[in-house]
Enzyme design. Structure first.
Site, mmCIF file in Angstrom:
data_model
loop_
_atom_site.group_PDB
_atom_site.id
_atom_site.type_symbol
_atom_site.label_atom_id
_atom_site.label_comp_id
_atom_site.label_asym_id
_atom_site.label_seq_id
_atom_site.Cartn_x
_atom_site.Cartn_y
_atom_site.Cartn_z
ATOM 1 N N GLY A 1 -2.856 -1.182 6.535
ATOM 2 C CA GLY A 1 -4.149 -0.641 6.139
ATOM 3 C C GLY A 1 -5.173 -1.752 5.985
ATOM 4 N N GLY B 1 1.036 -0.022 6.779
ATOM 5 C CA GLY B 1 0.599 1.241 7.354
ATOM 6 C C GLY B 1 1.108 1.482 8.758
ATOM 7 N N GLU C 1 4.052 -5.652 1.008
ATOM 8 C CA GLU C 1 3.094 -5.366 -0.069
ATOM 9 C C GLU C 1 3.269 -6.250 -1.300
ATOM 10 O OE1 GLU C 1 3.070 -2.019 2.700
ATOM 11 O OE2 GLU C 1 4.684 -3.143 1.719
ATOM 12 N N ASP D 1 4.518 1.467 0.368
ATOM 13 C CA ASP D 1 4.113 2.869 0.370
ATOM 14 C C ASP D 1 4.287 3.424 1.773
ATOM 15 O OD1 ASP D 1 1.962 1.419 1.431
ATOM 16 O OD2 ASP D 1 0.453 2.782 0.617
#
Length: 353
Positions: free
Chosen positions: A70, A119, A142, A150
């Protein structure tokens, strides 16, 4: 080729029976923004009942990779500007897309060629047919910015053999193509030079052979993964109850590799590591991807709204680039008991699904 159109940062077109979605932001290794997520979602919804589209392919423009993740710079700017609700909207849209890919009624094929992280795993990791190459570099990095995996990453990590899920979740280490197949992040290894021919075969196959059978014609056996050689010490260390316990066991092993892993963990955000360990273990016991996404959503929005380490980690790594984050708390020893509980129990203002 028909129905060719260029949308903002996503190329959408059909080639024979193939609906092709190409992330087209190569200057940023195709990092996802909200507009790209909306285009992907809208197109998949449109193709759901389009009889001309029998297979969907997700790939990336440029030579560097499918998707680096992301747009965390934009995320940082939103949080600093007090626009946390816009950030929540991004995550809701992204996670809904991840679930849609996993549940899509037509086969989704993903080319995780080159860098596929964060992502990018959310797009490729939940596809029906996940292809890696000799250039693939997959990771959920992350924790390197004080955050937690995530996009359904905890669901995949929780199903990796042994304690490799904890290892890759906490360290953010990179998998090559063979590693990704071994860990359950990919299904097939196809040399990058054969991807174009594979795409042509998927688009213009002359018989009713399914996409999995077509991919097998291009699948090759990669050099063996080296991960099994490390499994004994990883399983032992990363089965400890806490991050501090993991670090203690790593030091006790006394090998160069285990010592380097301990040193890495000691420099990362204690809170992010603890939340990640909790998340991977929770996901391992959950019934499906959607439940894992809901657990991630709680934790992510806790970081966005309640804890400073995410903003600080992005600042140190990507904004100011001083590589000197000031974590809160700065050491594992200063963590509160069950430090993962506030993130685990956080109730977002708006539910994910």
């Amino acid at each position: 080729m028909t129905d060719s159109q260029t949308a903002s940062r996503v190329l959408v077109r059909t080639e024979g029976a193939l609906g092709r979605l190409t992330l087209d932001r190569p200057e940023a290794i195709n990092a996802l923004d909200i507009g790209m997520i909306e285009i992907l979602t809208e197109t998949l919804n449109r193709w759901r009942d389009d009889t001309d589209v029998q297979i969907v392919l997700i790939d990336g423009a440029g030579e560097r990779g499918l998707c680096a993740g992301g747009d965390v710079r934009a995320l940082h700017a939103q949080i600093v500007a007090g626009q946390a609700e816009r950030t929540a909207e991004f995550f809701r849209a992204e996670y809904a897309l991840n679930a849609m890919i996993a549940e899509y009624p037509k086969p989704v094929v993903a080319f995780a060629d080159g860098i596929t992280m964060g992502g990018g795993i959310g797009l490729a990791g939940h596809a029906a047919i996940r292809i890696v190459t000799e250039r693939s570099k997959l990771a959920m990095p992350e924790t390197r910015i004080g955050f937690t995996p995530d996009v359904g990453g905890t669901w995949l990590l929780g199903r990796a053999p042994g304690r490799f899920g904890e290892y890759f979740g906490l360290t953010g280490s990179t998998m090559n193509g063979a590693d990704a197949v071994y860990l359950g992040f990919a299904d097939h290894f196809v040399p990058s030079e054969r991807l174009d021919a594979l795409r042509e075969a998927l688009a213009f196959r002359a018989d009713p052979t399914g996409p999995s059978e077509i991919v097998l014609l291009f699948d090759e056996t990669p050099d063996p993964t080296e991960l099994p050689a490390s499994r004994e010490w990883i399983d032992d260390a990363f089965s400890a109850d806490t991050v501090s316990g993991i670090v203690e066991r790593l030091h006790a092993h006394g090998t160069t590799e285990s010592a380097a892993t301990a040193e890495l963990l000691e420099g990362l955000a204690p809170t992010g590591l603890t939340v990640t360990l909790d998340a991977v273990r929770e996901a391992r016991a959950l019934p499906g991807l959607r439940a894992a996404l809901e657990g991630e959503y709680r934790r992510v929005l806790w970081f966005v709204n309640e804890h400073p380490d995410l903003v600080e980690g992005i600042r140190a790594q990507l904004v100011d680039k001083d590589r000197n984050p000031r974590w809160d708390p700065p050491t594992l020893a200063e963590l509160a008991p069950d430090a993962g509980a506030p993130a685990r129990d956080y109730v977002p203002r708006q539910p994910l699904f």
